[in-house]
Design a protein around this motif. Structure first.
Motif, mmCIF file in Angstrom:
data_model
loop_
_atom_site.group_PDB
_atom_site.id
_atom_site.type_symbol
_atom_site.label_atom_id
_atom_site.label_comp_id
_atom_site.label_asym_id
_atom_site.label_seq_id
_atom_site.Cartn_x
_atom_site.Cartn_y
_atom_site.Cartn_z
ATOM 1 N N LEU A 255 1.943 2.401 -3.350
ATOM 2 C CA LEU A 255 2.466 3.602 -2.979
ATOM 3 C C LEU A 255 3.458 4.229 -3.919
ATOM 4 C CD1 LEU A 255 3.086 2.423 0.742
ATOM 5 C CD2 LEU A 255 1.366 3.789 -0.115
ATOM 6 N N PRO A 256 3.670 5.639 -3.965
ATOM 7 C CA PRO A 256 4.748 6.197 -4.397
ATOM 8 C C PRO A 256 6.047 5.663 -4.138
ATOM 9 C CG PRO A 256 2.931 7.855 -3.931
ATOM 10 C CD PRO A 256 2.711 6.517 -3.106
ATOM 11 N N LYS A 257 6.894 5.874 -4.881
ATOM 12 C CA LYS A 257 8.612 5.539 -4.375
ATOM 13 C C LYS A 257 8.807 6.236 -3.298
ATOM 14 C CE LYS A 257 13.106 5.007 -6.236
ATOM 15 N NZ LYS A 257 14.038 5.403 -7.556
ATOM 16 N N ALA A 258 8.622 7.669 -2.974
ATOM 17 C CA ALA A 258 9.026 8.410 -2.173
ATOM 18 C C ALA A 258 8.383 7.856 -0.823
ATOM 19 C CB ALA A 258 8.666 9.691 -2.398
ATOM 20 N N ASP A 259 7.159 7.530 -0.570
ATOM 21 C CA ASP A 259 6.561 6.978 0.330
ATOM 22 C C ASP A 259 7.295 5.626 0.678
ATOM 23 O OD1 ASP A 259 5.108 9.136 0.556
ATOM 24 O OD2 ASP A 259 3.012 8.026 -0.156
ATOM 25 N N LEU A 260 7.404 4.649 -0.115
ATOM 26 C CA LEU A 260 8.040 3.508 -0.200
ATOM 27 C C LEU A 260 9.338 3.461 0.734
ATOM 28 C CD1 LEU A 260 7.251 1.427 -3.304
ATOM 29 C CD2 LEU A 260 6.675 0.883 -0.999
ATOM 30 N N LYS A 262 10.475 6.118 2.616
ATOM 31 C CA LYS A 262 10.109 6.459 3.999
ATOM 32 C C LYS A 262 10.066 5.214 4.856
ATOM 33 C CE LYS A 262 8.053 10.877 3.144
ATOM 34 N NZ LYS A 262 6.684 11.755 3.276
ATOM 35 N N ILE A 263 8.959 4.301 4.526
ATOM 36 C CA ILE A 263 8.763 3.231 5.271
ATOM 37 C C ILE A 263 9.948 2.198 5.497
ATOM 38 C CG2 ILE A 263 7.419 0.995 4.936
ATOM 39 C CD1 ILE A 263 4.994 2.594 3.708
ATOM 40 N N LYS A 264 10.928 1.949 4.159
ATOM 41 C CA LYS A 264 12.071 1.111 4.482
ATOM 42 C C LYS A 264 13.011 1.977 5.235
ATOM 43 C CE LYS A 264 12.020 -0.081 -0.432
ATOM 44 N NZ LYS A 264 12.694 0.187 -1.837
ATOM 45 N N SER A 284 6.437 -8.988 3.294
ATOM 46 C CA SER A 284 5.498 -8.942 1.935
ATOM 47 C C SER A 284 5.946 -8.286 0.896
ATOM 48 C CB SER A 284 3.788 -8.393 2.651
ATOM 49 O OG SER A 284 3.051 -8.364 1.416
ATOM 50 N N TYR A 285 6.422 -7.055 1.192
ATOM 51 C CA TYR A 285 6.864 -6.264 -0.199
ATOM 52 C C TYR A 285 8.229 -6.929 -0.831
ATOM 53 C CZ TYR A 285 9.068 -2.214 -2.646
ATOM 54 O OH TYR A 285 9.553 -1.743 -3.649
ATOM 55 N N PHE A 286 9.102 -7.191 -0.093
ATOM 56 C CA PHE A 286 10.316 -7.777 -0.506
ATOM 57 C C PHE A 286 10.176 -9.357 -1.058
ATOM 58 C CE2 PHE A 286 12.610 -4.315 1.999
ATOM 59 C CZ PHE A 286 13.085 -3.679 0.883
ATOM 60 N N GLY A 287 8.946 -9.779 -0.307
ATOM 61 C CA GLY A 287 8.865 -11.363 -0.861
ATOM 62 C C GLY A 287 7.774 -11.676 -1.892
ATOM 63 N N ASN A 288 7.989 -11.043 -2.942
ATOM 64 C CA ASN A 288 6.979 -10.922 -4.082
ATOM 65 C C ASN A 288 5.536 -10.737 -3.732
ATOM 66 O OD1 ASN A 288 9.527 -12.046 -5.059
ATOM 67 N ND2 ASN A 288 8.330 -13.504 -6.518
ATOM 68 N N GLY A 289 5.472 -9.870 -2.666
ATOM 69 C CA GLY A 289 4.003 -9.409 -2.571
ATOM 70 C C GLY A 289 3.279 -10.257 -1.745
ATOM 71 N N ALA A 290 3.812 -11.458 -1.151
ATOM 72 C CA ALA A 290 3.306 -12.416 -0.421
ATOM 73 C C ALA A 290 2.182 -11.801 0.517
ATOM 74 C CB ALA A 290 4.078 -13.436 0.078
ATOM 75 N N ASN A 291 0.970 -12.290 0.690
ATOM 76 C CA ASN A 291 0.146 -11.858 1.758
ATOM 77 C C ASN A 291 0.294 -12.560 2.976
ATOM 78 O OD1 ASN A 291 -1.323 -14.223 1.609
ATOM 79 N ND2 ASN A 291 -2.644 -13.434 0.190
ATOM 80 N N LEU A 292 -0.368 -11.896 4.047
ATOM 81 C CA LEU A 292 0.075 -12.557 5.241
ATOM 82 C C LEU A 292 -0.350 -13.901 5.484
ATOM 83 C CD1 LEU A 292 1.128 -9.666 6.317
ATOM 84 C CD2 LEU A 292 -0.070 -9.734 8.152
ATOM 85 N N GLN A 388 3.138 9.053 11.233
ATOM 86 C CA GLN A 388 4.215 9.720 11.927
ATOM 87 C C GLN A 388 5.156 10.163 10.720
ATOM 88 O OE1 GLN A 388 6.640 7.745 14.745
ATOM 89 N NE2 GLN A 388 4.994 6.363 15.182
ATOM 90 N N LEU A 389 4.822 9.413 9.413
ATOM 91 C CA LEU A 389 5.924 9.726 8.220
ATOM 92 C C LEU A 389 5.119 10.702 7.362
ATOM 93 C CD1 LEU A 389 7.265 6.028 7.533
ATOM 94 C CD2 LEU A 389 8.442 7.834 8.581
ATOM 95 N N GLU A 390 4.004 11.223 7.773
ATOM 96 C CA GLU A 390 3.212 12.031 7.033
ATOM 97 C C GLU A 390 2.937 11.587 5.616
ATOM 98 O OE1 GLU A 390 5.223 15.632 6.971
ATOM 99 O OE2 GLU A 390 4.436 16.315 8.725
ATOM 100 N N ILE A 391 2.358 10.260 5.413
ATOM 101 C CA ILE A 391 2.170 9.550 4.290
ATOM 102 C C ILE A 391 0.510 9.339 4.319
ATOM 103 C CG2 ILE A 391 2.108 7.597 3.092
ATOM 104 C CD1 ILE A 391 4.744 6.845 4.431
ATOM 105 N N ASP A 392 -0.076 9.941 3.412
ATOM 106 C CA ASP A 392 -1.392 10.335 3.309
ATOM 107 C C ASP A 392 -2.385 8.897 2.720
ATOM 108 O OD1 ASP A 392 -1.446 12.898 4.207
ATOM 109 O OD2 ASP A 392 -0.998 13.725 2.335
ATOM 110 N N ALA A 393 -1.565 8.141 2.091
ATOM 111 C CA ALA A 393 -1.949 6.923 1.380
ATOM 112 C C ALA A 393 -2.349 5.686 2.531
ATOM 113 C CB ALA A 393 -1.180 6.457 0.276
ATOM 114 N N ASP A 394 -3.204 4.939 1.969
ATOM 115 C CA ASP A 394 -3.463 3.882 3.033
ATOM 116 C C ASP A 394 -2.452 2.726 2.820
ATOM 117 O OD1 ASP A 394 -4.761 2.015 4.629
ATOM 118 O OD2 ASP A 394 -6.630 1.536 3.383
#
Length: 449
Positions: A255-260, A262-264, A284-292, A388-394
């Motif tokens: 995701l672009p920085k701006a979208d990140l 918004k999520i944070k 996951s994002y802050f934890g070294n990209g650990a998957n679920l 809700q945040l108007e983010i188009d990316a998946d």
């Protein structure tokens, strides 16, 4: 469970067939024990009757003609003759057809895939087991779709002389696996690869990614066959100037920085599934990209709140490698500590899972299903948040992992550091994450390698 009832010298004994049926199916078998009612047009019930009482039946998965359960018992009893004992019957019926099956597995590609699936399932590698099984079913559908000319061309099966002559069962052997066959299979998958969910519906195209997944599992079985001396290296159908397995599209997942940002900054409703999904994504994002999968399997013994870090080995790596397993160390931030405090279980003994999604009494398949459902639910709610945040990316869980790698690389972190943080065993895997960048950014990063 259906059982054989065997009587010898007026003494009865039951032996399990290993075949389960429903109560309704059992009633049908009891009502039609002597003869199948010709008025019955239910194909599934007809197949079940043939499997139990007929002489032979057609196994739709293996494509082979099998001997019915009743006939197997008659054959074994006839072979034992005057030497019949219950113990002898038990041993003979248990081993019935195993030599033939073993021989088939040595030459039959689909049988080899199913055997590999069973072995993976026994080892708890459920994801791989599922994919080996799906590859086998897909190839069986492909072979079953062959015209008479296709069978002659690819499987060396002669065209029937008479139009109404029954076609013999088609067996896909290792020797049939040529580059031409694989190319034809790829094209078929891109038109009919997804099986219909019901008889009324038609098959639909599969993606190149699916083709790649299935054929990488086929290639693994072929490699096993070569190592076992069941196939010559000269007949190997994969590789340059032969058949190249498609890699699939490398979609931009970061995701672009701006979208990140918004999520944070998003504030979900406390105590809801929305908040849990948002928390897991950020973990996951802050934890070294650990998957679920890795998050769900994290135990308290791996959490050091005093030093603000967690240590874990990627489940994907642990299942495929037994040596040189490099642990990942992820430093905890206030956001991830808050997630642990909010959702972690209170019993913090070292072997207990941190989060309440799994428990030690689950089988590996149950754990896999639970995690799959959690990923599905997390992605669903993150999709709602993105809207809700108007983010188009998946904004799925893959995006969290790729965004972690992207953010590090954009901050000019060395590639080796990013690779270690992600738990990759080689830099080439990490380099593939560059596909998430815009073309100009990728060129700039690659020029600095």
């Amino acid at each position: 469970m259906v059982k054989w009832s065997v009587i010898s010298e007026r003494k009865p004994r039951l032996f399990s067939t290993g075949r389960k049926v429903t109560t309704a199916e059992w009633k049908f078998l009891q009502d039609n024990k002597q003869k199948l009612d010709n008025r019955n047009k239910d194909e599934e019930k007809i197949q079940l009757w043939r499997e139990m009482y007929g002489d032979t039946f057609h196994d739709t998965l293996s494509g082979k003609t099998q001997i019915s359960y009743l006939k197997r018992a008659h054959v074994v009893i006839g072979q034992l003759g005057d030497n019949f004992t219950f113990e002898g019957f038990a041993e003979a019926i248990f081993n019935f057809g195993k030599e033939e099956k073993k021989l088939a597995e040595q030459t039959d590609l689909i049988a080899a895939l199913l055997t590999k699936a069973a072995n993976m399932d026994s080892a708890g590698r459920i994801g791989n087991a599922t994919n080996y099984g799906l590859a086998a079913k897909s190839l069986r559908r492909f072979v079953n779709s062959f015209t008479d000319d296709d069978r002659k061309k690819f499987l060396n099966i002669p065209v029937p002389r008479r139009i109404n002559q029954p076609r013999p069962a088609a067996t896909l052997r290792f020797e049939h696996l040529t580059p031409e066959f694989l190319t034809s299979y790829e094209q078929w998958m891109l038109h009919y690869g997804k099986a219909p969910q019901s008889k009324e519906k038609q098959p639909i195209p599969a993606s190149l990614t699916t083709v790649g997944i299935y054929l990488r599992h086929v290639r693994a079985v072929v490699n096993d066959a070569i190592e076992a001396g069941l196939m010559s290296r000269e007949a190997y159908p994969f590789g340059r100037n032969r058949y190249v397995i498609p890699a699939g599209a490398n979609a931009k997942k970061a995701l672009p920085k701006a979208d990140l940002e918004k999520i944070k900054a998003y504030q979900p409703i406390p105590g809801t599934t929305e908040q849990r999904s948002h928390d897991l994504w950020l973990f996951s994002y802050f934890g070294n990209g650990a998957n679920l999968t890795d998050i769900c399997r994290l135990t308290w013994g791996r959490v050091d709140l005093k030093e603000s870090k967690i240590t874990f080995i990627r489940q994907k790596t642990a299942r495929s490698k037994k040596q040189n397993l490099t642990p990942i160390v992820a430093h905890l931030r206030p956001e991830t500590i808050a997630v642990i405090e909010r959702w972690g279980i209170t019993d913090r003994r070292p072997n207990n899972y941190v989060f309440p999604f799994l428990n030690p009494n689950m089988t590996e398949r149950q754990k896999k299903q639970t995690i799959h459902q959690l990923v599905k639910m997390t992605n669903k709610w993150m999709g709602k948040i993105a809207k809700q945040l108007e983010i188009d990316a998946d904004v799925n869980t893959y995006a969290a992992r790729h965004s972690f790698a992207t953010s590090l690389l954009k901050s000019k972190a060395p590639l080796a550091f990013i690779s270690k943080s992600l738990g990759h065993t080689n830099l080439k895997t990490t380099e593939s994450y560059l596909g998430s960048f815009d073309d100009e950014e990728a060129k700039a990063f690659l020029s600095a390698l």
